[in-house]
Design a protein around this motif. Structure first.
Motif, mmCIF file in Angstrom:
data_model
loop_
_atom_site.group_PDB
_atom_site.id
_atom_site.type_symbol
_atom_site.label_atom_id
_atom_site.label_comp_id
_atom_site.label_asym_id
_atom_site.label_seq_id
_atom_site.Cartn_x
_atom_site.Cartn_y
_atom_site.Cartn_z
ATOM 1 N N ASP A 218 1.125 -1.290 0.211
ATOM 2 C CA ASP A 218 0.093 0.100 0.322
ATOM 3 C C ASP A 218 0.895 1.393 0.262
ATOM 4 O OD1 ASP A 218 0.996 -0.349 2.883
ATOM 5 O OD2 ASP A 218 -1.070 0.928 3.565
ATOM 6 N N ASP A 221 3.847 6.212 2.362
ATOM 7 C CA ASP A 221 4.954 6.814 2.481
ATOM 8 C C ASP A 221 5.340 6.784 1.001
ATOM 9 O OD1 ASP A 221 5.724 6.263 5.033
ATOM 10 O OD2 ASP A 221 6.922 4.309 4.155
ATOM 11 N N GLY A 225 8.897 6.656 -3.601
ATOM 12 C CA GLY A 225 9.306 5.925 -2.780
ATOM 13 C C GLY A 225 8.743 4.878 -2.488
ATOM 14 N N ALA A 228 10.005 2.462 -4.986
ATOM 15 C CA ALA A 228 11.307 1.909 -5.000
ATOM 16 C C ALA A 228 11.450 0.498 -3.933
ATOM 17 C CB ALA A 228 12.259 3.274 -4.471
ATOM 18 N N HIS A 229 10.624 0.535 -3.338
ATOM 19 C CA HIS A 229 10.772 -0.769 -2.043
ATOM 20 C C HIS A 229 10.578 -1.471 -2.874
ATOM 21 C CE1 HIS A 229 9.251 2.346 1.660
ATOM 22 N NE2 HIS A 229 10.618 2.186 1.583
ATOM 23 N N GLN A 325 13.283 14.385 -3.424
ATOM 24 C CA GLN A 325 13.197 13.230 -2.885
ATOM 25 C C GLN A 325 12.071 12.525 -3.175
ATOM 26 O OE1 GLN A 325 12.304 15.929 1.111
ATOM 27 N NE2 GLN A 325 10.244 14.759 0.712
ATOM 28 N N ILE A 326 11.673 11.389 -2.876
ATOM 29 C CA ILE A 326 11.017 10.548 -3.690
ATOM 30 C C ILE A 326 10.208 9.697 -3.185
ATOM 31 C CG2 ILE A 326 12.401 9.109 -5.046
ATOM 32 C CD1 ILE A 326 13.071 6.615 -3.216
ATOM 33 N N GLY A 327 10.010 9.415 -1.175
ATOM 34 C CA GLY A 327 9.002 9.612 -0.209
ATOM 35 C C GLY A 327 9.136 10.168 0.985
ATOM 36 N N THR A 329 8.531 10.556 4.994
ATOM 37 C CA THR A 329 9.027 9.124 5.698
ATOM 38 C C THR A 329 8.455 10.445 7.912
ATOM 39 O OG1 THR A 329 10.509 8.256 7.959
ATOM 40 C CG2 THR A 329 11.230 10.170 6.883
#
Lengths: 331, 331
Positions: A218, A221, A225, A228-229, A325-327, A329
């Protein structure tokens, strides 16, 4: 049990009055024991996930208590849905600050009660304690999948089509508006804020994901991002096209008027939509099956061979966007 | 994922370096997924319990991080033991304040690692987040019992012998010394404080409880208060004799010198010993079986017919003690 009198109920009265009615499963023993007993179904794996939401980090202390409760529960249910699991129940750890009020707890429990009906889950056990800071809620959610069928992050294969459910970016755009970095009409802002406060976990998509998805998670973040995970867990790369990312009408208007909003939609958090990769040959069937359970899914790109750890995001001219930035946190 | 550079690792690095090594079960997927998959054993019920410990409430912020980790885990393991369950694994929700340090997290994780070896449990999943207040740790522990065999609070029967494991009161006496309300030698204080910081969950007693106990719980909120929970859940009364309550040498010395220490031992919290009721005809066999797994148990009284909700505590002259409060709440 302390004998000094206060106007608020003590821990046991609080549990008895507001949380016991939520513990409807016989194995919860009406919260009268130290633990819950849960009898797993034959041929099923349990799926376990935990998420914490804290005042000042994930929500504003003055947010409506029922919406805080819903968010705390739904961010966990969303994880179960993405893993292809049906939700069963949850364990609640609620830490309250010194100035908690009974009214707040009543409304918080009412938010949980609503969602228990909506998502057919039940409170299995809990702990209520005092904490030095603001309200902190940790929920461990319990779901089930047929044995071995949890949908992993790690199953994406080169050539897979990349899908997302619903629309992305609304919640993050609401935060940017609240911070004064973007502006929108009052009605538009209210709709965006509702998506931030009341995520809609895609429970109905769970069996569809089990059947079709090579990988899923889901989007909590930020799209890029979280993609990317998936890439990192699967050892693959990915290319997505920004113009194909589904946006709500409110988000589209913001992006047209204020182009920096696109980056927010691509990398902001709190969407709680599903990102899934599906073999190309099954992409059309996946779209149909998702539609049949009431969820729109949109293809936004392709999985490629192992490449950069960061997915490539193409703009409408086919040029790679550079993202600061890609995500997002919450840490 | 945020691009700004800080000297501390980000959430993902923190998890990878300090918590991934704790996630040894294949179903934890090295913490690389959104959820854990757990395959229950056939013929077993899961036993689920959650407890939160928070800085300033359950421990002092300056306490050694490894002891905080041990306490957070052990208070949950103690619940499993009291329910007759063997421990399997746990879900960790760790909320860190803004001034957290990598050194603190390293020592915290080392404390968990020690206890994972000691109790043969594993980290199944977790969430690390920022919180506005101090460190807050919620652990949901997962255990197993043969189907239907969880030992309940509600099974006590009139005539049952009431047993406790080990010795009671040390942890609460340590707190009273720290608050200046009692005094003891430095060596004695250190031993008492160790019992407060490092509770010893009675895991080896779990199968013995399944076999012999009609009811059980762990004494976390004070002997008399927790016995009241058993009475209330079972619809029975209870009479215990203060002189039979097992005390450590340190606690005995305190009680001899400062008689008010007895009340602390009877009603203070954080013992994490087992309170169990056992049919009289099996009391001797229970003592033997507990001894065979290395746990001393002491009979302190009898279950009676339904009576007052508060157990009767007799002094050495057979007169009922009047207690200003019967238990300790962390709320």
């Amino acid at each position: 049990m302390v004998s000094k009198r206060v106007k608020r109920p003590d821990e046991f009265a609080l549990i008895g009055q507001y949380f016991r009615p939520l513990a409807t499963d016989p194995g919860a023993f009406e919260l009268s024991d130290d633990a819950a007993a849960y009898r797993p179904s034959r041929g099923r794996d349990l799926v376990l996930t935990v998420d914490t939401v804290a005042a000042g980090v994930h929500f504003h202390p003055s947010d409506p208590p029922d919406s805080i409760a819903r968010k705390a529960l739904r961010v966990n249910l969303s994880d179960l849905a993405a893993k292809g699991a049906s939700a069963v129940g949850y364990m609640l750890a609620l830490a309250l600050p010194h100035d908690w009020s009974e009214r707040w707890v009543r409304r918080f429990a009412a938010g949980l009660a609503d969602d228990q009906r909506r998502y057919d889950v039940t409170l299995l056990g809990g702990d209520t304690t005092r904490a030095a800071g603001g309200v902190t809620i940790s929920i461990t959610a319990i779901g089930e999948v047929p044995t071995g069928k949890m949908v992993r992050r790690s199953g994406a294969r080169p050539g897979d089509a990349i899908f997302v459910s619903g629309t992305l970016g609304d919640a993050a755009l609401a935060l940017e508006i609240a911070r004064g970095k973007l502006s929108a009409s009052r009605a538009s802002t209210a709709r965006l804020l509702d998506r931030y406060r009341n995520p809609q976990p895609r429970m109905s998509l769970a069996p569809v994901l089990r059947r079709y998805a090579h990988s899923a998670l889901d989007v909590s973040d930020g799209l890029v991002g979280d993609l990317a995970h998936v890439c990192s867990a699967s050892g693959v790369g990915a290319v997505i096209e920004a113009a194909r990312v589904p946006l709500s009408k409110d988000a589209s208007s913001l992006v047209v008027a204020q182009p920096q909003a696109l980056t927010t939609a691509l990398t902001g958090g709190d969407d709680y939509e599903i990102l899934a990769t599906v073999g190309q040959e099954k992409a059309a069937a996946f779209v149909d099956a998702a539609g049949a359970v009431g969820v729109a899914v949109t293809e936004i790109g392709r999985v490629g061979a192992a490449g950069d750890s960061v997915p490539v995001v193409l703009d409408q001219n086919g040029k790679a966007l550079r993202l600061a930035q890609i995500g997002h946190t919450h840490f």
